[in-house]
Design a protein around this motif. Structure first.
Motif, mmCIF file in Angstrom:
data_model
loop_
_atom_site.group_PDB
_atom_site.id
_atom_site.type_symbol
_atom_site.label_atom_id
_atom_site.label_comp_id
_atom_site.label_asym_id
_atom_site.label_seq_id
_atom_site.Cartn_x
_atom_site.Cartn_y
_atom_site.Cartn_z
ATOM 1 N N ILE A 22 59.864 4.535 8.677
ATOM 2 C CA ILE A 22 58.604 5.013 8.093
ATOM 3 C C ILE A 22 58.771 5.298 6.605
ATOM 4 N N ILE A 23 59.926 5.845 6.238
ATOM 5 C CA ILE A 23 60.152 6.198 4.834
ATOM 6 C C ILE A 23 60.311 4.940 3.985
ATOM 7 N N VAL A 24 61.089 3.998 4.505
ATOM 8 C CA VAL A 24 61.386 2.793 3.722
ATOM 9 C C VAL A 24 60.170 1.857 3.679
ATOM 10 N N PHE A 32 66.333 9.729 13.054
ATOM 11 C CA PHE A 32 66.666 9.183 11.740
ATOM 12 C C PHE A 32 66.311 7.703 11.655
ATOM 13 N N TYR A 66 52.231 15.944 8.699
ATOM 14 C CA TYR A 66 51.859 14.684 9.360
ATOM 15 C C TYR A 66 50.539 14.849 10.105
ATOM 16 N N THR A 110 52.818 1.688 9.576
ATOM 17 C CA THR A 110 51.948 2.586 10.335
ATOM 18 C C THR A 110 50.487 2.152 10.290
ATOM 19 N N PRO A 166 56.477 2.396 4.813
ATOM 20 C CA PRO A 166 55.381 3.162 5.420
ATOM 21 C C PRO A 166 54.213 2.286 5.862
ATOM 22 N N SER A 167 54.158 1.052 5.399
ATOM 23 C CA SER A 167 53.046 0.164 5.776
ATOM 24 C C SER A 167 53.083 -0.209 7.254
ATOM 25 N N ALA A 210 55.079 6.245 14.421
ATOM 26 C CA ALA A 210 54.953 7.402 13.533
ATOM 27 C C ALA A 210 54.735 8.678 14.331
ATOM 28 N N LEU A 212 62.494 7.539 11.468
ATOM 29 C CA LEU A 212 62.043 8.107 10.196
ATOM 30 C C LEU A 212 62.416 7.184 9.042
ATOM 31 N N GLY A 253 57.929 12.400 6.615
ATOM 32 C CA GLY A 253 59.189 11.860 7.105
ATOM 33 C C GLY A 253 60.381 12.416 6.358
ATOM 34 N N TRP A 254 60.251 12.486 5.064
ATOM 35 C CA TRP A 254 61.334 13.060 4.241
ATOM 36 C C TRP A 254 61.591 14.513 4.606
ATOM 37 N N GLN A 297 49.629 6.748 4.167
ATOM 38 C CA GLN A 297 51.015 6.287 4.321
ATOM 39 C C GLN A 297 51.952 7.125 3.456
ATOM 40 N N MET A 309 66.313 17.963 9.649
ATOM 41 C CA MET A 309 67.282 17.562 10.676
ATOM 42 C C MET A 309 68.691 17.474 10.101
ATOM 43 N N GLN A 357 52.560 10.369 5.154
ATOM 44 C CA GLN A 357 53.477 10.213 6.286
ATOM 45 C C GLN A 357 54.905 9.993 5.792
ATOM 46 N N GLN A 358 55.022 9.332 4.672
ATOM 47 C CA GLN A 358 56.348 9.144 4.081
ATOM 48 C C GLN A 358 56.934 10.495 3.666
#
Lengths: 210, 74
Positions: free
Chosen positions: A22-24, A16, B59, A29, A26-27, A38, A19, B19-20, B12, B26, B15-16
């Motif tokens: 990466i979610i908040v 978590f 991904y 990566t 993503p740049s 990632a 992740l 991720g979600w 990106q 999970m 990948q976001q």
């Protein structure tokens, strides 16, 4: 001792965190380090979590509480508390000859998800019947109870090997070990759950205190 | 340069999304641990694990598209 569930929760927590990054944002990566993060967050950790989840759920499914979570199994759970030594499951359960926490699985190791593909599919069918079908009045095993389930604990034990009843003739012991002669249906240890007779028996006090 | 940045943004974004998907899988997995019942095992298998696998595959596909994009530029 660290439990599988604790390890799983730890892995999920780490997942978590990564992740979330990466979610908040993503740049992150775009550079090499971010790509590694990632890869860990979106491949390595999810694969680990997936496999750990299967292990945890399989372990949990061995618990007596799991088996008895379906109401149709309530009578079988109750039969473990019958106050009669002749009742094989009750005798084993009350005297800790099987783990109380895994009482059902210890004697039914090839049932539903622990068996072959057919057994697993049967397990799914049981769920279907339980919720959408008609539960039969008498539940029976699909095939005769295998002596292996007895022998994985009793096999090679002195009590089993030297019991005069098991040495009645030259072939008795071999027949038991090779499942040619059934421990249960031969008439010797044939009082098992007998759920249709529970109204006529007495129960060990543990039934009220469980 | 503009194309590169646009491609990076697309990657990106993928990948976001991956991720979600994995995170939701999970979360469902953690919820299934709260209930000791065959149904929770099935929910784990058919919902949680499926989402996790979909997220991983999405991904990996985003990585493949990175290679394709670079090949097209060459």
């Amino acid at each position: 001792m660290i439990s599988l569930e604790s390890i799983l929760i730890a892995l999920v927590s780490i997942s978590f965190t990564l992740l979330g990054a990466i979610i908040v944002k993503p740049s992150i990566t775009t550079d090499r380090g971010g790509k590694i993060v990632a890869f860990i967050a979106l491949f390595i950790l999810p694969v680990l979590v997936g496999f750990m989840g299967i292990s945890v759920h399989l372990e949990r499914s061995k618990r007596t509480e799991f088996c008895l979570s379906c109401h149709v199994m309530e009578a079988y759970g109750k039969s473990l508390y019958v106050d009669d030594k002749e009742y094989l499951p009750a005798n084993h359960f009350q005297n800790n000859r099987v783990s109380r926490d895994k009482a059902c699985y210890t004697c039914h190791t090839d049932y539903t998800m622990y068996g072959d593909l057919t057994a697993k599919l049967r397990g799914l069918r049981h769920l279907y019947v339980h919720y959408l079908g008609a539960i039969p009045d008498t539940i029976k095993l699909y095939s005769p109870y295998n002596n292996r389930e007895c022998l994985h604990c009793h096999g090679a034990s002195r009590v089993f090997e030297e019991n005069p009843a098991h040495r009645e003739n030259d072939t008795m012991l071999v027949g038991l070990k090779t499942n040619q002669i059934s421990c249960l249906s031969s008439g010797c240890h044939d009082v098992v759950h007998n759920v249709h007779e529970l109204e006529d028996v007495e129960f060990w006090k543990g039934w009220e205190q469980r | 340069m503009g194309t590169t940045m646009k491609n990076q943004f697309v990657i990106q974004r993928r990948q976001q999304v991956a991720g979600w998907i994995v995170a939701i899988g999970m979360i469902i997995e953690l919820l299934t641990l709260l209930w000791l019942h065959p149904i929770s095992f099935l929910v784990y298998l058919f919902a949680s694990l499926t989402l996790i696998i979909v997220g991983i595959v999405y991904y990996l596909i985003s990585l493949l598209r990175v290679d394709q994009t670079q090949d097209e530029r060459i």
